[in-house]
Design a protein around this motif. Structure first.
Motif, mmCIF file in Angstrom:
data_model
loop_
_atom_site.group_PDB
_atom_site.id
_atom_site.type_symbol
_atom_site.label_atom_id
_atom_site.label_comp_id
_atom_site.label_asym_id
_atom_site.label_seq_id
_atom_site.Cartn_x
_atom_site.Cartn_y
_atom_site.Cartn_z
ATOM 1 N N THR A 224 40.825 41.386 47.978
ATOM 2 C CA THR A 224 41.043 41.269 46.535
ATOM 3 C C THR A 224 42.528 41.456 46.264
ATOM 4 O O THR A 224 43.129 42.445 46.683
ATOM 5 C CB THR A 224 40.236 42.329 45.754
ATOM 6 N N SER A 263 34.534 25.334 44.932
ATOM 7 C CA SER A 263 35.422 26.373 44.402
ATOM 8 C C SER A 263 36.315 25.806 43.304
ATOM 9 O O SER A 263 36.539 26.435 42.258
ATOM 10 C CB SER A 263 36.286 26.968 45.506
ATOM 11 N N PHE A 267 36.369 27.140 39.477
ATOM 12 C CA PHE A 267 37.494 27.986 39.051
ATOM 13 C C PHE A 267 38.727 27.235 38.544
ATOM 14 O O PHE A 267 39.728 27.866 38.204
ATOM 15 C CB PHE A 267 37.929 28.885 40.219
ATOM 16 N N LYS A 280 39.174 37.352 44.428
ATOM 17 C CA LYS A 280 38.405 37.877 45.554
ATOM 18 C C LYS A 280 38.251 36.720 46.537
ATOM 19 O O LYS A 280 37.638 35.696 46.227
ATOM 20 C CB LYS A 280 37.036 38.386 45.091
ATOM 21 N N GLU A 298 35.524 34.938 43.812
ATOM 22 C CA GLU A 298 35.561 35.290 42.396
ATOM 23 C C GLU A 298 36.992 35.266 41.889
ATOM 24 O O GLU A 298 37.919 35.641 42.601
ATOM 25 C CB GLU A 298 34.958 36.694 42.201
ATOM 26 N N LYS A 300 39.050 36.348 38.175
ATOM 27 C CA LYS A 300 38.978 36.927 36.835
ATOM 28 C C LYS A 300 40.373 37.011 36.234
ATOM 29 O O LYS A 300 41.367 37.064 36.959
ATOM 30 C CB LYS A 300 38.367 38.338 36.879
#
Length: 333
Positions: A224, A263, A267, A280, A298, A300
């Motif tokens: 991360t 992906s 995203f 991540k 992930e 964010k």
């Protein structure tokens, strides 16, 4: 010893300079940006023991311009404004490009704290910047002063001209200011775009961007990281599928990532220049020997990480320090 060696060299490699700055921070030494009243050609140490960037490190500011500034400063004292500089230094050695670089790097910030960097670049009705006005003012002053000194009639050499008034101009935002700073120095000096997110980075990241330079040692691990996204390129492959390349920058390094297939579809809306993101990423073994694949698990917005990921706060307190007043302070906090 390392710092002494760095100070005696040009340190043209930006990564070497970055490493030098990190070493200074670990040692508790302040590293300050260039300043017309303190800096020299190369890195130096000021009276307070802080390290100053050399003015020659600024893009567009050559050795001759720096020598002219330092020579005048040593002979007649510190400068007080951009007009004072334009009146006193040899403008044949310091053209508009030199003034541009000095201002963008923050080298004139200490002269007047009521003036922001954007005001120097404000355009007038003739589409000229305020920097150009200041240089013309300096040229006119020097020409008249030289003419008075050689006059047969002995006029006073104390030439007086009214200084141009700074125009009103909104200051640049922090991102724009730092981006321009990096453009002329190669790195952020007066701050970093991620400074406001140190708590998130320290508590909700287990790696940094520099880790991805050694991906073969990370196979099977989930990392991360957090950083600012730059240089985004959305593209279409030969088979018609979308993909993107983008650079992520944090306090340690920059790295160019590529995102494909599912992906990318999931995203791609996050990939906007100057966005602050929390990633991540899982490092998987590729099809060929020595090859790795980065799987984006992930993404964010970094602004939301504190709220989204904080589940509790644990305080470790010495038993002897616990008392009613202490507990009331914690409750209040």
């Amino acid at each position: 010893e390392f710092m002494a060696a760095c100070l005696s060299n040009n340190m043209n490699d930006i990564k070497q300079v970055g490493f030098f700055m990190e070493e200074c921070k670990r040692s508790g030494l302040a590293v300050l940006g260039p300043d017309v009243n303190e800096s020299f050609l190369k890195f130096s140490v000021n009276k307070e023991g802080a390290i100053r960037f050399g003015m020659a490190a600024i893009k567009g500011v050559g050795a001759n311009a720096v020598k002219a500034i330092v020579k005048e400063r040593k002979e007649n004292g510190n400068f007080h404004s951009i007009f004072d500089i334009a009146k006193r230094i040899d403008l044949r050695a310091a053209n508009k490009k030199v003034f541009d670089g000095l201002i963008l790097a923050g080298a004139l910030d200490s002269l007047d704290n009521t003036v922001n960097r954007s005001q120097y670049f404000a355009l007038d009705e003739k589409n000229q910047t305020f920097i150009e006005k200041a240089i013309r003012f300096g040229n006119k002053y020097q020409e008249n002063k030289n003419a008075a000194q050689v006059s047969l009639f002995g006029e006073s050499s104390d030439v007086q001209f009214e200084e141009p008034k700074f125009p009103f101009c909104e200051p640049w935002g922090m991102m724009e200011k730092l981006a321009k700073e990096k453009e002329v120095i190669g790195m952020y000096i007066s701050g970093h775009p991620l400074d406001d997110y140190k708590i998130e980075i320290n508590n909700f990241c287990n790696a940094s961007v520099k880790y991805f330079n050694n991906q073969d040692k990370l196979i099977g691990k989930e990392l991360t990281i957090a950083g600012i996204v730059t240089n985004v390129q959305h593209r279409i492959s030969k088979n018609g599928k979308g993909w993107a390349s983008f650079v992520v920058e944090d306090f340690t390094d920059t790295f160019e990532f590529r995102m494909f297939s599912e992906s990318y579809l999931k995203f791609k809306h996050f990939l906007v220049p100057n966005s602050f993101l929390h990633f991540k990423v899982k490092v998987e073994k590729g099809w060929q020997e020595g090859q790795t694949i980065l799987k984006f698990v992930e993404i964010k917005m970094l602004q939301n990480i504190m709220t989204d990921l904080t589940k509790k706060i644990t305080l470790n307190v010495e038993l002897k320090s616990l008392n009613e007043a202490y507990i009331k302070d914690i409750n209040k906090l």
